[in-house]
Design a protein around this motif. Sequence first.
Motif, PDB file in Angstrom:
ATOM      1  N   GLU A 246      26.215  40.680   2.629  1.00  0.00           N
ATOM      2  CA  GLU A 246      25.478  41.596   3.495  1.00  0.00           C
ATOM      3  C   GLU A 246      26.319  42.792   3.910  1.00  0.00           C
ATOM      4  OE1 GLU A 246      23.367  41.555   7.920  1.00  0.00           O
ATOM      5  OE2 GLU A 246      23.790  39.668   6.864  1.00  0.00           O
ATOM      6  N   LEU A 247      27.553  42.565   4.322  1.00  0.00           N
ATOM      7  CA  LEU A 247      28.374  43.699   4.765  1.00  0.00           C
ATOM      8  C   LEU A 247      28.821  44.557   3.580  1.00  0.00           C
ATOM      9  CD1 LEU A 247      31.743  43.313   4.341  1.00  0.00           C
ATOM     10  CD2 LEU A 247      31.336  41.485   5.960  1.00  0.00           C
ATOM     11  N   THR A 248      28.923  43.939   2.380  1.00  0.00           N
ATOM     12  CA  THR A 248      29.292  44.728   1.200  1.00  0.00           C
ATOM     13  C   THR A 248      28.130  45.626   0.760  1.00  0.00           C
ATOM     14  OG1 THR A 248      30.811  43.009   0.455  1.00  0.00           O
ATOM     15  CG2 THR A 248      30.080  44.612  -1.181  1.00  0.00           C
ATOM     16  N   LEU A 252      28.937  47.802   5.816  1.00  0.00           N
ATOM     17  CA  LEU A 252      29.100  47.714   7.267  1.00  0.00           C
ATOM     18  C   LEU A 252      30.581  47.657   7.614  1.00  0.00           C
ATOM     19  CD1 LEU A 252      26.311  45.103   8.077  1.00  0.00           C
ATOM     20  CD2 LEU A 252      26.180  47.601   8.224  1.00  0.00           C
ATOM     21  N   THR A 253      30.989  48.486   8.518  1.00  0.00           N
ATOM     22  CA  THR A 253      32.382  48.519   8.936  1.00  0.00           C
ATOM     23  C   THR A 253      32.486  49.194  10.290  1.00  0.00           C
ATOM     24  OG1 THR A 253      34.589  49.311   8.391  1.00  0.00           O
ATOM     25  CG2 THR A 253      32.741  50.665   7.678  1.00  0.00           C
ATOM     26  N   ARG A 254      33.515  48.858  11.018  1.00  0.00           N
ATOM     27  CA  ARG A 254      33.770  49.510  12.289  1.00  0.00           C
ATOM     28  C   ARG A 254      34.487  50.833  12.105  1.00  0.00           C
ATOM     29  NH1 ARG A 254      35.950  44.784  16.392  1.00  0.00           N
ATOM     30  NH2 ARG A 254      33.934  43.761  16.761  1.00  0.00           N
ATOM     31  N   ASN A 255      35.341  50.899  11.099  1.00  0.00           N
ATOM     32  CA  ASN A 255      36.144  52.094  10.864  1.00  0.00           C
ATOM     33  C   ASN A 255      36.225  52.321   9.354  1.00  0.00           C
ATOM     34  OD1 ASN A 255      38.099  54.108  10.658  1.00  0.00           O
ATOM     35  ND2 ASN A 255      39.252  53.326  12.410  1.00  0.00           N
ATOM     36  N   PRO A 256      35.320  53.129   8.795  1.00  0.00           N
ATOM     37  CA  PRO A 256      35.315  53.326   7.343  1.00  0.00           C
ATOM     38  C   PRO A 256      36.635  53.867   6.806  1.00  0.00           C
ATOM     39  CG  PRO A 256      33.304  54.181   8.345  1.00  0.00           C
ATOM     40  CD  PRO A 256      34.222  53.828   9.464  1.00  0.00           C
ATOM     41  N   ALA A 257      37.264  54.772   7.530  1.00  0.00           N
ATOM     42  CA  ALA A 257      38.517  55.366   7.043  1.00  0.00           C
ATOM     43  C   ALA A 257      39.606  54.304   6.932  1.00  0.00           C
ATOM     44  CB  ALA A 257      38.952  56.495   7.975  1.00  0.00           C
ATOM     45  N   ALA A 388      18.792  56.762  11.000  1.00  0.00           N
ATOM     46  CA  ALA A 388      19.752  56.078  10.137  1.00  0.00           C
ATOM     47  C   ALA A 388      20.853  55.407  10.966  1.00  0.00           C
ATOM     48  CB  ALA A 388      20.371  57.074   9.151  1.00  0.00           C
ATOM     49  N   GLU A 389      21.326  56.129  11.986  1.00  0.00           N
ATOM     50  CA  GLU A 389      22.358  55.547  12.837  1.00  0.00           C
ATOM     51  C   GLU A 389      21.826  54.339  13.598  1.00  0.00           C
ATOM     52  OE1 GLU A 389      25.958  54.859  14.435  1.00  0.00           O
ATOM     53  OE2 GLU A 389      25.450  56.316  12.856  1.00  0.00           O
ATOM     54  N   GLN A 390      20.544  54.412  14.001  1.00  0.00           N
ATOM     55  CA  GLN A 390      19.943  53.284  14.710  1.00  0.00           C
ATOM     56  C   GLN A 390      19.845  52.057  13.805  1.00  0.00           C
ATOM     57  OE1 GLN A 390      16.094  54.161  16.342  1.00  0.00           O
ATOM     58  NE2 GLN A 390      15.931  52.216  17.440  1.00  0.00           N
ATOM     59  N   LYS A 391      19.434  52.309  12.536  1.00  0.00           N
ATOM     60  CA  LYS A 391      19.347  51.194  11.592  1.00  0.00           C
ATOM     61  C   LYS A 391      20.729  50.592  11.341  1.00  0.00           C
ATOM     62  CE  LYS A 391      15.231  52.801   9.112  1.00  0.00           C
ATOM     63  NZ  LYS A 391      14.692  53.235   7.789  1.00  0.00           N
ATOM     64  N   ALA A 394      21.781  48.605  14.291  1.00  0.00           N
ATOM     65  CA  ALA A 394      21.063  47.327  14.345  1.00  0.00           C
ATOM     66  C   ALA A 394      21.662  46.331  13.347  1.00  0.00           C
ATOM     67  CB  ALA A 394      19.581  47.549  14.056  1.00  0.00           C
ATOM     68  N   ARG A 395      22.037  46.819  12.164  1.00  0.00           N
ATOM     69  CA  ARG A 395      22.658  45.928  11.170  1.00  0.00           C
ATOM     70  C   ARG A 395      24.002  45.408  11.669  1.00  0.00           C
ATOM     71  NH1 ARG A 395      21.456  49.711   5.857  1.00  0.00           N
ATOM     72  NH2 ARG A 395      19.219  49.205   5.653  1.00  0.00           N
ATOM     73  N   ARG A 396      24.785  46.285  12.304  1.00  0.00           N
ATOM     74  CA  ARG A 396      26.072  45.839  12.833  1.00  0.00           C
ATOM     75  C   ARG A 396      25.873  44.781  13.916  1.00  0.00           C
ATOM     76  NH1 ARG A 396      27.392  51.574  13.145  1.00  0.00           N
ATOM     77  NH2 ARG A 396      28.679  52.205  11.360  1.00  0.00           N
TER      78      ARG A 396
END
Length: 488
Positions: A246-248, A252-257, A388-391, A394-396
């Motif tokens: 799911e996260l892949t 999903l990540t807290r800090n993409p960089a 998009a940010e809301q979705k 919600a996923r996070r």
Amino acid sequence: MKKHKRTNWLKTTVLVLVACGIVGMILAAVQFFGKPAPTYASATLVFTFDGAADGVAPNGAAFDVRDIALDEVLSEGLKNAALADRLTPEQVRPNLVVSGVYPEDMADQVMHYESLLNFTASRETTIGDYHPTTFTVALYDGFETSLSKSELSSLLKGIMDAYCTYFAQVYAYGLDVNNAAFFTLDDYDYPQQLQIIEGTLSTLVKYADELYEKEPAFRLNGVGFNDISVRANALIDSTISRLSAELTINALTRNPARLLSQYQFEIRTLNNQLDKQNEELKKLDKLIDSYEKNEIIYLSTTDALTKIDGNSSETYDALMGRRKAVADGITQINYNIANYQLLINDLLGESGETKADQTPAVPGEDATETGNVPTMTEAELAAAKAEAEQKMSARRELLEENIRALVADRDALLADFDAMVTVYNREKINELTVTVTKYDYWTPRLLSGAFIKKAIQTAGPIVALGFIACMALIVISRRKEEKRAFKA
């Protein structure tokens, strides 16, 4: 007249024996109290658990009874006896003696040797194979300040109690449930959180499988160690795999960089390993191509020619085996690199879409004239970005909730396993399997077995010599009387 002489000889003999006994007792007392043996308290330590005769503790580790002289054991023993303010472990250790109890025929067993021609199944034990299960522990009163009988006995008992507690902690199977919380999951990104949880569960699986292999019949409320392994594997194969996918997929990540930097670092590390593996593979191929098999050496001597077959075939097979291992390693490294590259693409794909969404449209431009997709106004673009940010948010939140549920399941599983291990340890290490008995106290005194033994050893020979002398004098006296009677 003769009766009177017999009475005199009897009295004389008794007096001589009494005198010899008194002299012997005096000498024994002088020797016994002149250099008295030290006062000591003693106890017997017995191990009866499985493996004790082989020197193996219940957890499979080799144990050493000399651990009783460790600082932590002696310190705890001093606390138990309320003597921590008067003595230190350094003062107690030289006065503590532990000796194993060996069978009476141990010397004969140690001196026995085995013939190379003896193929019988029976073998005598040797001193290196024998491990005593009974030990005598003696605590001598060799301190600068002498201890009373109650204090010395209390100190020995405190040390023995501390050692039994130490043995139950060190040589039993253990599971530190608090170790699972060593990592603060909130400090890590989602992939690392799942890796930490999976690592804990994988270790638990190995631990449970080891215990099940050793004790397959053990049950606690109908549950065995294999059930713990099955539950842990279910969490790994089902829950963790699903959350990882799911996260892949959703990147999903807290800090993409930060996550991108980690993936790039892993790829660089794998590329370095790949270069070394490829270099080793080239060297192996070159060595294998130039290698000659079936080497035969002829050794010439003065009267014969000896043929020696080389071991080139075995060496060649070893080289081929090493080449296969290196090739498999290269394949695995390439797979890992490709996997990290896919993860990077997922992150970049999400960033690319976001970047495209952030590109402002040209106001008033007609989509039908330009041939592009319909443009969005700034208000529509802001609304799309917010949606998009809301979705994504919600996923996070859903992923974090699932991770918290996974942690709860892991903690419950660890608690169940810890309860099973605790009960199992109690069955293996308890007052019946690690027993301390025969507490005793000895000090030099007249009314003691040691003094009686010393008196017998000293006075016995003197009394015997006195008795022999009396008997010799009686015999001589009777012969003189017989000669006088014969002459008369």
